[in-house]
Write a protein that holds these residues in place. Structure first.
Motif, PDB file in Angstrom:
ATOM      1  N   UNK A 217      -7.463   6.201 -11.529  1.00  0.00           N
ATOM      2  CA  UNK A 217      -8.039   5.854 -10.225  1.00  0.00           C
ATOM      3  C   UNK A 217      -7.279   4.722  -9.538  1.00  0.00           C
ATOM      4  N   UNK A 218      -6.207   4.268 -10.157  1.00  0.00           N
ATOM      5  CA  UNK A 218      -5.380   3.209  -9.574  1.00  0.00           C
ATOM      6  C   UNK A 218      -4.333   3.863  -8.671  1.00  0.00           C
ATOM      7  N   UNK A 219      -4.700   4.140  -7.439  1.00  0.00           N
ATOM      8  CA  UNK A 219      -3.831   4.891  -6.533  1.00  0.00           C
ATOM      9  C   UNK A 219      -2.556   4.139  -6.174  1.00  0.00           C
ATOM     10  N   UNK A 220      -2.639   2.823  -6.089  1.00  0.00           N
ATOM     11  CA  UNK A 220      -1.445   2.039  -5.760  1.00  0.00           C
ATOM     12  C   UNK A 220      -0.408   2.183  -6.857  1.00  0.00           C
ATOM     13  N   UNK A 221      -0.847   2.033  -8.108  1.00  0.00           N
ATOM     14  CA  UNK A 221       0.063   2.157  -9.238  1.00  0.00           C
ATOM     15  C   UNK A 221       0.613   3.571  -9.348  1.00  0.00           C
ATOM     16  N   UNK A 331       7.697  -5.660 -10.566  1.00  0.00           N
ATOM     17  CA  UNK A 331       6.565  -5.087  -9.841  1.00  0.00           C
ATOM     18  C   UNK A 331       5.607  -4.386 -10.791  1.00  0.00           C
ATOM     19  N   UNK A 332       6.139  -3.599 -11.727  1.00  0.00           N
ATOM     20  CA  UNK A 332       5.271  -2.950 -12.715  1.00  0.00           C
ATOM     21  C   UNK A 332       4.547  -3.992 -13.543  1.00  0.00           C
ATOM     22  N   UNK A 333       5.223  -5.078 -13.883  1.00  0.00           N
ATOM     23  CA  UNK A 333       4.578  -6.146 -14.644  1.00  0.00           C
ATOM     24  C   UNK A 333       3.370  -6.701 -13.902  1.00  0.00           C
ATOM     25  N   UNK A 334       3.483  -6.832 -12.581  1.00  0.00           N
ATOM     26  CA  UNK A 334       2.401  -7.428 -11.806  1.00  0.00           C
ATOM     27  C   UNK A 334       1.304  -6.434 -11.448  1.00  0.00           C
ATOM     28  N   UNK A 393       4.718   2.119   1.669  1.00  0.00           N
ATOM     29  CA  UNK A 393       3.722   1.770   0.643  1.00  0.00           C
ATOM     30  C   UNK A 393       3.861   0.346   0.131  1.00  0.00           C
ATOM     31  N   UNK A 394       4.916  -0.362   0.489  1.00  0.00           N
ATOM     32  CA  UNK A 394       5.153  -1.698  -0.046  1.00  0.00           C
ATOM     33  C   UNK A 394       4.040  -2.701   0.176  1.00  0.00           C
ATOM     34  N   UNK A 395       3.486  -2.848   1.388  1.00  0.00           N
ATOM     35  CA  UNK A 395       2.439  -3.853   1.601  1.00  0.00           C
ATOM     36  C   UNK A 395       1.224  -3.682   0.692  1.00  0.00           C
ATOM     37  N   UNK A 396       0.793  -2.446   0.456  1.00  0.00           N
ATOM     38  CA  UNK A 396      -0.360  -2.210  -0.425  1.00  0.00           C
ATOM     39  C   UNK A 396      -0.051  -2.655  -1.847  1.00  0.00           C
ATOM     40  N   UNK A 397       1.168  -2.416  -2.312  1.00  0.00           N
ATOM     41  CA  UNK A 397       1.534  -2.837  -3.666  1.00  0.00           C
ATOM     42  C   UNK A 397       1.505  -4.358  -3.795  1.00  0.00           C
ATOM     43  N   UNK A 398       2.027  -5.040  -2.798  1.00  0.00           N
ATOM     44  CA  UNK A 398       2.053  -6.503  -2.865  1.00  0.00           C
ATOM     45  C   UNK A 398       0.643  -7.087  -2.815  1.00  0.00           C
ATOM     46  N   UNK A 399      -0.249  -6.464  -2.041  1.00  0.00           N
ATOM     47  CA  UNK A 399      -1.644  -6.940  -2.022  1.00  0.00           C
ATOM     48  C   UNK A 399      -2.282  -6.768  -3.388  1.00  0.00           C
ATOM     49  N   UNK A 400      -2.044  -5.633  -4.040  1.00  0.00           N
ATOM     50  CA  UNK A 400      -2.607  -5.420  -5.374  1.00  0.00           C
ATOM     51  C   UNK A 400      -2.044  -6.423  -6.379  1.00  0.00           C
ATOM     52  N   UNK A 424     -10.772  -8.835 -19.060  1.00  0.00           N
ATOM     53  CA  UNK A 424     -10.643  -9.087 -17.622  1.00  0.00           C
ATOM     54  C   UNK A 424     -10.129 -10.493 -17.365  1.00  0.00           C
ATOM     55  N   UNK A 425     -10.441 -11.420 -18.285  1.00  0.00           N
ATOM     56  CA  UNK A 425      -9.982 -12.784 -18.112  1.00  0.00           C
ATOM     57  C   UNK A 425      -8.479 -12.906 -18.215  1.00  0.00           C
ATOM     58  N   UNK A 426      -7.824 -11.854 -18.788  1.00  0.00           N
ATOM     59  CA  UNK A 426      -6.384 -11.901 -18.976  1.00  0.00           C
ATOM     60  C   UNK A 426      -5.646 -11.032 -17.979  1.00  0.00           C
ATOM     61  N   UNK A 427      -6.320 -10.568 -16.949  1.00  0.00           N
ATOM     62  CA  UNK A 427      -5.708  -9.577 -16.061  1.00  0.00           C
ATOM     63  C   UNK A 427      -4.535 -10.109 -15.262  1.00  0.00           C
ATOM     64  N   UNK A 428      -4.268 -11.403 -15.362  1.00  0.00           N
ATOM     65  CA  UNK A 428      -3.131 -11.915 -14.595  1.00  0.00           C
ATOM     66  C   UNK A 428      -1.795 -11.549 -15.210  1.00  0.00           C
ATOM     67  N   UNK A 429      -1.735 -11.354 -16.560  1.00  0.00           N
ATOM     68  CA  UNK A 429      -0.469 -10.987 -17.213  1.00  0.00           C
ATOM     69  C   UNK A 429      -0.315  -9.488 -17.165  1.00  0.00           C
ATOM     70  N   UNK A 430       0.918  -9.006 -17.052  1.00  0.00           N
ATOM     71  CA  UNK A 430       1.124  -7.574 -16.848  1.00  0.00           C
ATOM     72  C   UNK A 430       2.373  -7.065 -17.513  1.00  0.00           C
ATOM     73  N   UNK A 431       2.615  -5.729 -17.451  1.00  0.00           N
ATOM     74  CA  UNK A 431       3.663  -5.083 -18.237  1.00  0.00           C
ATOM     75  C   UNK A 431       4.902  -4.706 -17.454  1.00  0.00           C
ATOM     76  N   UNK A 432       6.091  -4.589 -18.150  1.00  0.00           N
ATOM     77  CA  UNK A 432       7.342  -4.279 -17.472  1.00  0.00           C
ATOM     78  C   UNK A 432       7.697  -2.818 -17.518  1.00  0.00           C
ATOM     79  N   UNK A 433       8.792  -2.477 -16.928  1.00  0.00           N
ATOM     80  CA  UNK A 433       9.304  -1.128 -17.032  1.00  0.00           C
ATOM     81  C   UNK A 433      10.802  -1.170 -17.205  1.00  0.00           C
ATOM     82  N   UNK A 434      11.342  -0.346 -18.067  1.00  0.00           N
ATOM     83  CA  UNK A 434      12.782  -0.285 -18.253  1.00  0.00           C
ATOM     84  C   UNK A 434      13.316   1.053 -17.772  1.00  0.00           C
TER      85      UNK A 434
END
Length: 440
Positions: A217-221, A331-334, A393-400, A424-434
């Motif tokens: 359901x994460x349409x931006x991602x 970007x994927x990390x965030x 689509x860039x602005x929506x990604x940056x808002x997310x 949920x308390x850790x949702x600020x850290x995120x994953x990368x992509x290679x």
């Protein structure tokens, strides 16, 4: 000289020791990444398969990779990064040898399927582990350094594999398996499990609730993943259709190895300067420019006939690749919640595997039925469409991304509030992509 030392210190200094072990494993593994570079040539010249059959085998590698990244992402969150990496590398080394010894088409196809499964299962675990050990402020540097290692190894492997193939194609499979085993040993001996550092002991053996629903359901991602899929369909033609096109131009496997090595050489020389070049610029604009340049580079292949012209096309689309990689990774990390790092990384890697499964098949069909020129000009068209889509689509990604960097202000219910409170308390850290080369 002082300026060079200062730049080197700013680029490499302060990164954790665990990152450097992962970096070393990446470099060693890529130094022996012979097989995928020459698989299309091996299948058509050594085994006598048609371009469509070769595309099918490489496509099955991609199908296996799609399964591998999906399973690997789940195991990364549930089982742990380290055991997932070890299992994937050991399985990949075994299947590498099996593929080299396979003879009938069905055995080759099955070997490619299983090899893709094991090889790509390592990607989500590796990506999640990289983010676990590297602080957010250092991730752009870390991703660029890791990508630099990938391409340093790739550049060397492409040249060496061209000469090794003349001594016997089985040697390619043996060396590739050996370097994969060495990487597994480095991880086993020097890298500890990192999941507990971000998940905490209370969720060590539990899967985040509603993980699949959150992602679907994460349409931006998912929109970003879709754009990467189309870009990868273009990019992966350098593995499947480019060597066949160069063969039709009368060029040898060694020549292809030297030409494709230019990709790695350019990245090795220039990639470490890219973070400073794009720092502070709009990521959407950078990604759009990257897609456009990559499309132009592959489009020029329609007019190539000599080694120098093929080399020129490689240099052009490599510039697009260099711009794409660090922006993609950060970007994927965030965009990925911390508790779902493995799964988000797996879904993003899935776009590469879907492209790996379909790019050689589509490329082979277009080339056989519509011609070489149509294939490469079609790649240019896809690159242009992806560039426009990034701008839209860039602005929506940056808002997310901004929402996920602020835990106190939940992003959307489907991405944050449906996860358990400790996560949920850790949702600020995120994953990368290679964007590795396939593995890229």
């Amino acid at each position: 000289m002082r300026t060079v030392r200062s730049w080197f210190r700013d680029t490499t200094g302060g990164l954790p020791r665990a990152f450097w072990y992962l970096w070393t494993g990446t470099l060693i593994n890529r130094l022996g990444s012979f097989v995928l570079v020459f698989l299309a040539i091996y299948l058509t010249r050594e085994r006598g398969f048609s371009a469509s059959q070769a595309g099918l085998v490489i496509g099955l590698w991609g199908v296996g990779g799609a399964v591998g990244t999906t399973v690997g992402g789940t195991l990364t969150d549930r089982w742990g990064r380290r055991p997932t990496l070890l299992t994937a590398h050991l399985g990949a080394a075994t299947m590498m040898l099996a593929l080299g010894l396979a003879r009938p088409l069905w055995a080759v196809a099955l070997g490619a399927l299983l090899l893709g499964t094991f090889a790509e299962a390592a990607r989500p675990a590796f990506g999640a582990m990289m983010i676990d050990v590297v602080p957010e402020k250092d991730r752009l540097r870390a991703f660029s350094l890791n990508y630099w290692a990938i391409n340093l190894g790739f550049a060397c492997a492409a040249v060496l594999a061209g000469f090794a193939a003349q001594a016997g194609y089985l040697l390619l499979f043996v060396v590739d398996a050996a370097t994969t085993l060495v990487t597994a040993l480095i991880i086993f001996a020097r890298v500890k499990e990192t999941r507990s550092a971000v998940a905490g002991p209370t969720v060590k053996h539990a899967a985040p609730a509603g993980a699949l629903r959150t992602i679907l359901t994460d349409r931006v991602f998912l929109g970003f993943v879709t754009l990467n899929l189309f870009a990868a369909l273009v990019f992966l033609q350098h593995i499947s259709m480019l060597p066949i096109a160069m063969g039709d131009s009368g060029l040898s496997p060694a020549t292809y190895g030297s030409v494709i090595a230019l990709n790695g050489v350019l990245i090795v020389v220039g990639q470490l300067f890219v973070p400073r070049l794009i720092k502070g610029r709009s990521r959407s604009h950078v990604l759009a420019l990257a897609a456009l340049v990559m499309g132009v580079g592959f489009g020029l292949t329609a007019f190539a006939g000599a080694a120098w012209f093929y080399g020129l096309t490689v240099l052009v689309w490599t510039v697009g690749e260099m711009l794409n990689s660090p922006s993609n990774s950060t970007l994927i990390a965030e965009l990925s919640p911390a508790a779902l790092r493995g799964r988000y990384q797996g879904v993003f890697s899935l776009s590469w595997q879907l492209a790996g499964a379909t790019a050689p098949i589509l490329g082979g069909l277009v080339r056989e039925h519509a011609g070489n020129t149509t294939l490469w000009l079609g790649c240019a068209l896809v690159g242009g469409v992806v560039a426009v889509a990034h701008l839209v689509s860039g602005p929506a990604r940056e808002r997310r991304a901004a929402q996920l960097r602020t835990p106190a202000t939940p992003a959307r219910p489907v991405t944050v509030t449906r996860t358990p409170a400790p996560e949920a308390a850790e949702a600020a850290a995120t994953a990368p992509a290679e964007p590795v080369r396939a593995a890229p």
